[in-house]
Design a protein around this motif. Structure first.
Motif, PDB file in Angstrom:
ATOM      1  N   PRO A   1      25.450  12.591  -7.523  1.00  0.00           N
ATOM      2  CA  PRO A   1      24.274  11.718  -7.561  1.00  0.00           C
ATOM      3  C   PRO A   1      22.978  12.534  -7.444  1.00  0.00           C
ATOM      4  O   PRO A   1      22.949  13.631  -6.898  1.00  0.00           O
ATOM      5  CB  PRO A   1      24.455  10.835  -6.337  1.00  0.00           C
ATOM      6  N   TYR A   2      21.932  11.943  -7.950  1.00  0.00           N
ATOM      7  CA  TYR A   2      20.594  12.524  -7.857  1.00  0.00           C
ATOM      8  C   TYR A   2      19.826  11.766  -6.782  1.00  0.00           C
ATOM      9  O   TYR A   2      19.851  10.532  -6.760  1.00  0.00           O
ATOM     10  CB  TYR A   2      19.879  12.426  -9.209  1.00  0.00           C
ATOM     11  N   PRO A   3      19.133  12.477  -5.897  1.00  0.00           N
ATOM     12  CA  PRO A   3      18.437  11.786  -4.799  1.00  0.00           C
ATOM     13  C   PRO A   3      17.259  10.929  -5.263  1.00  0.00           C
ATOM     14  O   PRO A   3      16.920   9.947  -4.622  1.00  0.00           O
ATOM     15  CB  PRO A   3      17.954  12.929  -3.902  1.00  0.00           C
ATOM     16  N   ASP A   4      16.647  11.321  -6.386  1.00  0.00           N
ATOM     17  CA  ASP A   4      15.521  10.554  -6.906  1.00  0.00           C
ATOM     18  C   ASP A   4      15.342  10.883  -8.385  1.00  0.00           C
ATOM     19  O   ASP A   4      15.996  11.787  -8.921  1.00  0.00           O
ATOM     20  CB  ASP A   4      14.239  10.823  -6.106  1.00  0.00           C
ATOM     21  N   LEU A   5      14.468  10.146  -9.029  1.00  0.00           N
ATOM     22  CA  LEU A   5      14.244  10.321 -10.457  1.00  0.00           C
ATOM     23  C   LEU A   5      13.717  11.713 -10.773  1.00  0.00           C
ATOM     24  O   LEU A   5      14.114  12.320 -11.768  1.00  0.00           O
ATOM     25  CB  LEU A   5      13.287   9.244 -10.976  1.00  0.00           C
ATOM     26  N   ASP A   6      12.840  12.246  -9.926  1.00  0.00           N
ATOM     27  CA  ASP A   6      12.310  13.589 -10.178  1.00  0.00           C
ATOM     28  C   ASP A   6      13.415  14.642 -10.202  1.00  0.00           C
ATOM     29  O   ASP A   6      13.375  15.569 -11.010  1.00  0.00           O
ATOM     30  CB  ASP A   6      11.252  13.962  -9.135  1.00  0.00           C
TER      31      ASP A   6
ATOM     32  N   LEU B   1      16.551  14.125 -11.070  1.00  0.00           N
ATOM     33  CA  LEU B   1      17.271  13.934 -12.325  1.00  0.00           C
ATOM     34  C   LEU B   1      16.474  14.513 -13.493  1.00  0.00           C
ATOM     35  O   LEU B   1      17.031  15.192 -14.360  1.00  0.00           O
ATOM     36  CB  LEU B   1      17.557  12.452 -12.564  1.00  0.00           C
ATOM     37  N   LEU B   2      15.177  14.271 -13.517  1.00  0.00           N
ATOM     38  CA  LEU B   2      14.348  14.797 -14.608  1.00  0.00           C
ATOM     39  C   LEU B   2      14.333  16.324 -14.604  1.00  0.00           C
ATOM     40  O   LEU B   2      14.371  16.953 -15.668  1.00  0.00           O
ATOM     41  CB  LEU B   2      12.931  14.238 -14.518  1.00  0.00           C
ATOM     42  N   ALA B   3      14.296  16.920 -13.422  1.00  0.00           N
ATOM     43  CA  ALA B   3      14.337  18.390 -13.333  1.00  0.00           C
ATOM     44  C   ALA B   3      15.680  18.913 -13.850  1.00  0.00           C
ATOM     45  O   ALA B   3      15.728  19.909 -14.588  1.00  0.00           O
ATOM     46  CB  ALA B   3      14.100  18.839 -11.892  1.00  0.00           C
ATOM     47  N   ALA B   4      16.763  18.246 -13.486  1.00  0.00           N
ATOM     48  CA  ALA B   4      18.089  18.655 -13.972  1.00  0.00           C
ATOM     49  C   ALA B   4      18.178  18.465 -15.490  1.00  0.00           C
ATOM     50  O   ALA B   4      18.773  19.300 -16.189  1.00  0.00           O
ATOM     51  CB  ALA B   4      19.177  17.851 -13.265  1.00  0.00           C
ATOM     52  N   ALA B   5      17.595  17.392 -15.995  1.00  0.00           N
ATOM     53  CA  ALA B   5      17.601  17.137 -17.440  1.00  0.00           C
ATOM     54  C   ALA B   5      16.837  18.231 -18.177  1.00  0.00           C
ATOM     55  O   ALA B   5      17.278  18.710 -19.229  1.00  0.00           O
ATOM     56  CB  ALA B   5      16.996  15.770 -17.737  1.00  0.00           C
ATOM     57  N   ASP B   6      15.694  18.625 -17.625  1.00  0.00           N
ATOM     58  CA  ASP B   6      14.922  19.711 -18.237  1.00  0.00           C
ATOM     59  C   ASP B   6      15.735  21.002 -18.263  1.00  0.00           C
ATOM     60  O   ASP B   6      15.820  21.676 -19.290  1.00  0.00           O
ATOM     61  CB  ASP B   6      13.618  19.956 -17.463  1.00  0.00           C
TER      62      ASP B   6
ATOM     63  N   ALA C   1      13.864  13.344 -24.344  1.00  0.00           N
ATOM     64  CA  ALA C   1      14.933  13.006 -23.389  1.00  0.00           C
ATOM     65  C   ALA C   1      14.341  12.646 -22.033  1.00  0.00           C
ATOM     66  O   ALA C   1      14.745  11.659 -21.407  1.00  0.00           O
ATOM     67  CB  ALA C   1      15.914  14.167 -23.257  1.00  0.00           C
ATOM     68  N   ARG C   2      13.376  13.406 -21.595  1.00  0.00           N
ATOM     69  CA  ARG C   2      12.720  13.147 -20.310  1.00  0.00           C
ATOM     70  C   ARG C   2      12.035  11.771 -20.316  1.00  0.00           C
ATOM     71  O   ARG C   2      12.159  11.000 -19.370  1.00  0.00           O
ATOM     72  CB  ARG C   2      11.721  14.265 -20.037  1.00  0.00           C
TER      73      ARG C   2
ATOM     74  N   ARG D   1      12.706   9.214 -22.286  1.00  0.00           N
ATOM     75  CA  ARG D   1      13.718   8.163 -22.374  1.00  0.00           C
ATOM     76  C   ARG D   1      14.382   7.926 -21.027  1.00  0.00           C
ATOM     77  O   ARG D   1      14.612   6.783 -20.626  1.00  0.00           O
ATOM     78  CB  ARG D   1      14.751   8.528 -23.430  1.00  0.00           C
ATOM     79  N   LEU D   2      14.717   8.998 -20.332  1.00  0.00           N
ATOM     80  CA  LEU D   2      15.308   8.862 -18.989  1.00  0.00           C
ATOM     81  C   LEU D   2      14.359   8.141 -18.047  1.00  0.00           C
ATOM     82  O   LEU D   2      14.758   7.251 -17.304  1.00  0.00           O
ATOM     83  CB  LEU D   2      15.644  10.239 -18.405  1.00  0.00           C
ATOM     84  N   ARG D   3      13.117   8.549 -18.064  1.00  0.00           N
ATOM     85  CA  ARG D   3      12.118   7.921 -17.187  1.00  0.00           C
ATOM     86  C   ARG D   3      12.035   6.427 -17.480  1.00  0.00           C
ATOM     87  O   ARG D   3      12.024   5.608 -16.566  1.00  0.00           O
ATOM     88  CB  ARG D   3      10.751   8.575 -17.369  1.00  0.00           C
ATOM     89  N   LEU D   4      12.017   6.072 -18.751  1.00  0.00           N
ATOM     90  CA  LEU D   4      11.929   4.662 -19.130  1.00  0.00           C
ATOM     91  C   LEU D   4      13.173   3.898 -18.685  1.00  0.00           C
ATOM     92  O   LEU D   4      13.070   2.805 -18.130  1.00  0.00           O
ATOM     93  CB  LEU D   4      11.742   4.539 -20.638  1.00  0.00           C
ATOM     94  N   LEU D   5      14.334   4.468 -18.895  1.00  0.00           N
ATOM     95  CA  LEU D   5      15.581   3.790 -18.555  1.00  0.00           C
ATOM     96  C   LEU D   5      15.820   3.663 -17.056  1.00  0.00           C
ATOM     97  O   LEU D   5      16.384   2.683 -16.600  1.00  0.00           O
ATOM     98  CB  LEU D   5      16.768   4.515 -19.184  1.00  0.00           C
ATOM     99  N   LEU D   6      15.403   4.659 -16.292  1.00  0.00           N
ATOM    100  CA  LEU D   6      15.798   4.711 -14.882  1.00  0.00           C
ATOM    101  C   LEU D   6      14.674   4.569 -13.874  1.00  0.00           C
ATOM    102  O   LEU D   6      14.916   4.618 -12.677  1.00  0.00           O
ATOM    103  CB  LEU D   6      16.550   6.023 -14.617  1.00  0.00           C
ATOM    104  N   SER D   7      13.484   4.348 -14.332  1.00  0.00           N
ATOM    105  CA  SER D   7      12.382   4.254 -13.371  1.00  0.00           C
ATOM    106  C   SER D   7      12.275   2.878 -12.732  1.00  0.00           C
ATOM    107  O   SER D   7      11.691   2.725 -11.674  1.00  0.00           O
ATOM    108  CB  SER D   7      11.056   4.609 -14.043  1.00  0.00           C
ATOM    109  N   GLY D   8      12.797   1.860 -13.423  1.00  0.00           N
ATOM    110  CA  GLY D   8      12.660   0.510 -12.893  1.00  0.00           C
ATOM    111  C   GLY D   8      11.271  -0.046 -13.090  1.00  0.00           C
ATOM    112  O   GLY D   8      10.894  -1.020 -12.469  1.00  0.00           O
ATOM    113  N   THR D   9      10.501   0.559 -13.978  1.00  0.00           N
ATOM    114  CA  THR D   9       9.138   0.089 -14.226  1.00  0.00           C
ATOM    115  C   THR D   9       9.150  -1.064 -15.202  1.00  0.00           C
ATOM    116  O   THR D   9      10.168  -1.383 -15.800  1.00  0.00           O
ATOM    117  CB  THR D   9       8.252   1.216 -14.796  1.00  0.00           C
ATOM    118  N   ALA D  10       8.001  -1.638 -15.384  1.00  0.00           N
ATOM    119  CA  ALA D  10       7.862  -2.794 -16.274  1.00  0.00           C
ATOM    120  C   ALA D  10       8.267  -2.430 -17.690  1.00  0.00           C
ATOM    121  O   ALA D  10       8.145  -1.297 -18.122  1.00  0.00           O
ATOM    122  CB  ALA D  10       6.414  -3.276 -16.256  1.00  0.00           C
ATOM    123  N   ALA D  11       8.730  -3.419 -18.413  1.00  0.00           N
ATOM    124  CA  ALA D  11       9.088  -3.234 -19.816  1.00  0.00           C
ATOM    125  C   ALA D  11       7.845  -2.846 -20.595  1.00  0.00           C
ATOM    126  O   ALA D  11       6.745  -3.261 -20.278  1.00  0.00           O
ATOM    127  CB  ALA D  11       9.669  -4.537 -20.364  1.00  0.00           C
TER     128      ALA D  11
END
Length: 182
Positions: free
Chosen positions: A52-57, A59-64, A157-158, A160-170
């Protein structure tokens, strides 16, 4: 390019947060989600394996990091999974023809679809930005363009991940923004 996913504006309290759901999803589900962000099995397998990733940041760092480690074959596979971006509604035919011709010239020169991240570009400026970038990048030598395309894929990719997993507004994405390829 296809439109990105639509997320609820305010997640319901009873639903898990998108990152929590990603972290606890079955490996196949997580991998499938990641393949929508970047069409690289190696990249998605790596990110899936390190959950698991502790937070979105994190995950984004790992994705990069995983994107920077893509081999030329991985990069080719990821580029092959990208599709021609959709143009905004109402684009007049002359602009569409210019866009199609520029993209065809790019594909003929480099052998893959043009990719660009437009997440920070206002929708009404997307077409101009795409045309400007294609014209500019057509002057690149193949190795220089491979590096540029890899960076744009990483940014896509970054986003798209942010959009999918941030939980922000559509939100609606601009052409080639974090929603689909190029």
């Amino acid at each position: 390019m296809t439109r990105g996913p639509t997320l609820p504006a305010h997640p319901l309290p009873s639903l898990p947060k998108p990152l929590d759901a990603f972290n606890t999803a079955a490996a196949g589900e997580a991998r499938a989600l990641l393949l929508h962000c970047l069409h690289s099995p190696r990249w998605s397998d790596r990110l899936t394996a390190h959950r698991p990733y502790p937070d979105l940041d994190a995950l984004l760092a790992a994705a990069d990091e995983a994107a920077y480690d893509l081999s030329p074959a991985d990069l080719s596979q990821a580029l092959a999974g990208e599709s021609l971006p959709e143009l905004p509604e109402g684009i007049y035919s002359a602009a569409h023809m210019a866009w199609s011709a520029a993209h065809a010239a790019y594909e003929a020169r480099f052998g893959h679809a043009f990719v660009i991240y437009l997440g920070d570009v206002p929708p009404d400026e997307g077409l101009d930005r795409i045309l400007e970038a294609i014209r500019s990048r057509l002057a690149n030598d193949p190795e220089e363009e491979r590096v540029t395309a890899a960076e744009e894929l990483r940014r896509l990719a970054r986003g798209r991940l942010r959009l999918l997993l941030s939980g922000t507004a559509a939100r609606t994405t601009s052409p080639n923004a974090p929603a689909s390829g190029k």
